[in-house]
Design a protein around this motif. Structure first.
Motif, short mmCIF file in Angstrom:
data_model
loop_
_atom_site.label_atom_id
_atom_site.label_comp_id
_atom_site.label_asym_id
_atom_site.label_seq_id
_atom_site.Cartn_x
_atom_site.Cartn_y
_atom_site.Cartn_z
N ALA A 102 3.18 4.99 -8.13
CA ALA A 102 2.10 4.97 -8.92
C ALA A 102 0.71 4.78 -8.12
N ALA A 103 0.80 3.88 -7.09
CA ALA A 103 -0.08 3.58 -6.42
C ALA A 103 -0.74 4.81 -5.50
N THR A 150 -4.72 8.97 -4.34
CA THR A 150 -4.99 10.23 -4.18
C THR A 150 -5.95 10.90 -5.19
N SER A 151 -5.78 10.68 -6.36
CA SER A 151 -6.63 11.02 -7.53
C SER A 151 -7.95 10.42 -7.24
N GLU A 152 -8.09 9.16 -6.95
CA GLU A 152 -9.52 8.66 -6.59
C GLU A 152 -9.89 8.96 -5.20
N GLU A 153 -9.25 9.30 -4.41
CA GLU A 153 -9.92 9.63 -2.98
C GLU A 153 -10.36 11.22 -2.87
N ILE A 154 -9.44 11.94 -3.08
CA ILE A 154 -9.69 13.28 -2.98
C ILE A 154 -9.58 14.15 -4.53
N GLY A 155 -9.48 13.58 -5.68
CA GLY A 155 -9.51 14.47 -6.93
C GLY A 155 -8.39 15.16 -6.93
N LEU A 156 -7.21 15.02 -6.40
CA LEU A 156 -5.85 15.76 -6.60
C LEU A 156 -4.84 14.81 -7.42
N ASP A 157 -4.50 15.63 -8.64
CA ASP A 157 -3.66 14.95 -9.81
C ASP A 157 -2.18 15.52 -9.27
N LEU A 158 -1.40 14.66 -8.89
CA LEU A 158 0.13 14.76 -8.33
C LEU A 158 0.89 14.74 -9.60
N THR A 159 0.51 14.48 -10.76
CA THR A 159 1.32 14.63 -11.86
C THR A 159 1.49 15.85 -12.82
N THR A 160 0.88 16.82 -12.23
CA THR A 160 0.75 18.18 -12.91
C THR A 160 2.07 19.03 -12.79
N GLY A 195 -12.76 5.83 10.15
CA GLY A 195 -12.79 7.29 11.18
C GLY A 195 -11.56 7.62 11.37
N HIS A 196 -10.51 7.13 11.02
CA HIS A 196 -9.06 7.76 11.47
C HIS A 196 -8.77 8.72 10.67
N VAL A 197 -7.87 9.52 11.22
CA VAL A 197 -7.01 10.74 10.44
C VAL A 197 -5.90 9.95 9.89
N ALA A 198 -5.61 10.20 8.50
CA ALA A 198 -4.78 9.26 7.63
C ALA A 198 -4.32 10.62 6.59
N LEU A 199 -3.47 9.84 5.77
CA LEU A 199 -2.89 10.44 4.38
C LEU A 199 -3.72 9.95 3.42
N PRO A 200 -3.97 10.47 2.37
CA PRO A 200 -4.39 9.92 0.84
C PRO A 200 -3.62 8.86 0.72
N GLY A 201 -4.24 7.65 0.33
CA GLY A 201 -3.36 6.66 -0.13
C GLY A 201 -4.17 5.27 -0.12
N GLY A 202 -3.68 4.14 -0.45
CA GLY A 202 -4.48 2.83 -0.44
C GLY A 202 -3.51 1.59 -0.92
N LYS A 203 -4.32 0.54 -1.17
CA LYS A 203 -3.42 -0.72 -1.59
C LYS A 203 -3.14 -0.48 -3.16
N ARG A 204 -2.01 -1.26 -3.34
CA ARG A 204 -1.34 -1.13 -4.96
C ARG A 204 -2.21 -2.06 -5.46
N ASP A 205 -2.49 -1.67 -6.69
CA ASP A 205 -3.26 -2.64 -7.64
C ASP A 205 -2.08 -3.22 -8.64
N ALA A 207 0.70 -1.05 0.11
CA ALA A 207 -0.02 -0.09 0.15
C ALA A 207 1.03 1.24 -0.10
N SER A 208 0.36 2.21 -0.57
CA SER A 208 1.03 3.64 -0.78
C SER A 208 0.40 4.68 -0.26
N VAL A 209 0.82 5.72 0.41
CA VAL A 209 0.19 6.89 1.10
C VAL A 209 1.03 8.11 0.57
N ALA A 210 0.29 9.25 0.28
CA ALA A 210 0.87 10.50 -0.20
C ALA A 210 1.07 11.62 0.84
N LEU A 211 2.07 11.80 1.22
CA LEU A 211 2.48 13.07 2.15
C LEU A 211 2.43 14.42 1.23
N ILE A 212 1.21 15.19 1.25
CA ILE A 212 1.41 16.33 0.54
C ILE A 212 1.55 17.53 1.10
#
Length: 440
Positions: free
Chosen positions: A121-122, A127-137, A103-113, A40-45
């Motif tokens: 990439a995960a 991050t894009s799926e959960e909060i709609g933020l594109d990190l590749t711009t 219900g926990h406070v967390a960083l955006p992320g999830g399991k690798r597909d 799994a991967s998370v993004a610290l933004i």
């Protein structure tokens, strides 16, 4: 040392140095243990919010052909950034049945597909799926990563997944538009780094361990265990958001008028056994703890006042006599471990909650490695694979050293406590029986 730093006192300067170092020296890849294939991967933004007296006068353009290091230098050379307020983006997860971190406070992320090219990439996809933020711009810099962790069940050595945190910097001066997925995210929160670093925001989270001890015992067994042992207490940070976005379509955001009324017995059970508010409860303070606090520990200690170890506290219980016994039984071990912490040692990102435990791993052994005992989440023993208290530069993870042997002593303290309570109960029973005989 208290945090007296203001937004104009150089926090952005220190952040620039930390991000440059993370980009220059990435943490090593951690392969999966042989018995676990999940990752799994998370993004610290991170973003920098402009202050009133130092507003950006023009849009800064970036040459995408430049290296990340050069882009970081260009971004932090701007006056509004140098005087700005660095912030980190957190999410509060929606309530989901069966989710360990509901219900926990967390960083955006999830399991690798399977279709994800790699761990980063995960993080970008989730991050894009959960909060709609594109990190590749073009206005987002992929900085680097933080130590990867093997997440285990808190009651043993069964690995659940390898968790990979990645760091991104958005260079926009305005707030990016977020699109929250209702089934995943209840709300998002931008938290100033100064608030995360402030000693005044340190607090504790109380975790109900009765369900773990009495999974098959029902309500009365859980109530008895709760009455006996109280809550387990973990270090936490109280979050002060500068900006919050609620997902109003999340189930439970508004009271359900059609929801059947709960009986007195049902409400009594919930009052007795529930310590975690539903994610739709916007009145409960936001607390950063457990696995996510573990991820942040390394990062925060790189910034002034470098006091993560001093502010860290050992897990314990709320019942006074159990708390006292834990303190006595672990006293010499805590003193010995504290002497072994070298000055300047980096704090451990040891993370535990009521369900899981996780440690960073900087060196992996082959499949015939020893399963070394480390911290626990709740009262179960978590394990890691390979050395975890040594960073790549040879420094030690301080809290990892401080925790050595602690949970073995904690379990011993619980047995002493149970024996103590049995003895007290026996003495009280005999005394009552003798008193009744005399009264007759």
């Amino acid at each position: 040392m208290g945090l007296t730093m203001t937004s104009d006192s150089g926090l952005s300067h220190h952040l620039h140095g930390v991000l440059s170092e993370l980009n220059r020296r990435p943490y090593p890849h951690v392969p999966n243990p042989s018995s676990c294939k999940k990752r799994a991967s998370v993004a610290l933004i991170i973003r920098v919010r402009p202050t009133y007296d130092h507003w950006p006068s023009s849009t800064h353009t970036y040459d995408t052909s430049q290296s990340a290091r050069e882009q970081l230098d260009g971004f932090f050379s701007q006056p509004w950034v140098q005087h700005g307020e660095p912030e980190i983006l957190f999410i509060k997860r929606a309530s989901r049945v069966g989710d360990r971190w509901t219900g926990h406070v967390a960083l955006p992320g999830g399991k690798r597909d399977p279709e994800d090219a790699d761990d980063k990439a995960a993080a970008i996809r989730e991050t894009s799926e959960e909060i709609g933020l594109d990190l590749t711009t073009e206005d987002c810099i992929s900085v680097g990563n933080l130590p990867e962790r093997v997440v285990t069940t808190s009651w043993g050595s069964e690995p659940l997944m390898v968790l990979c945190p990645f760091v991104f910097l958005t260079t926009r001066s305005d707030s990016p538009t977020l699109r929250l997925q209702p089934t995943e995210v209840a709300s998002t929160h931008w938290i100033p780094l100064r608030a995360l670093l402030s000693p005044s925001q340190r607090t504790v989270e109380y975790v109900d361990m009765s369900q773990r001890f009495a999974r098959q015992g029902g309500f009365l067994a859980r109530l008895a265990i709760r009455s006996l042992m109280g809550w387990m207490q973990f270090s936490a940070v109280r979050l002060l958001p500068s900006e919050t976005q609620q997902c109003t379509t999340t189930p439970g955001f508004l009271p359900d008028d059609d929801k059947p009324k709960r009986s007195v017995v049902q409400r009594f059970k919930e009052w007795c056994l529930s310590n975690q508010a539903e994610s739709s409860d916007t009145t409960r303070p936001l607390l950063l703890w457990g696995l996510t606090l573990g991820i942040l520990a390394d990062f925060l200690d790189m910034l002034p006042p470098h006091s993560a170890v001093q502010m860290w506290k050992y897990p314990t219980f709320t019942v006074p006599d159990l708390r006292l016994i834990v303190s006595v039984v672990t006293y010499h071990l805590r003193k010995r471990n504290a002497r072994n912490v070298k000055p300047g040692a980096r704090p451990s990102d040891t993370a535990s909650d009521g369900e899981t435990a996780a440690l960073s791993v900087t060196k992996m052994k082959c499949d015939d490695h020893d399963h070394n005992e480390v911290g626990i989440g709740g009262l179960g023993v978590g394990r890691y694979y390979g050395a975890s208290d040594q960073a790549t530069d040879g420094t030690s993870y301080a809290v990892g050293i401080m925790l050595r042997g602690y949970y073995d002593r904690l379990k011993m303290a619980i047995w002493v406590f149970l024996a103590w309570r049995v003895a007290i109960g026996s003495v009280a029973g005999i005394s009552a029986w003798r008193l009744l005989r005399r009264l007759r």
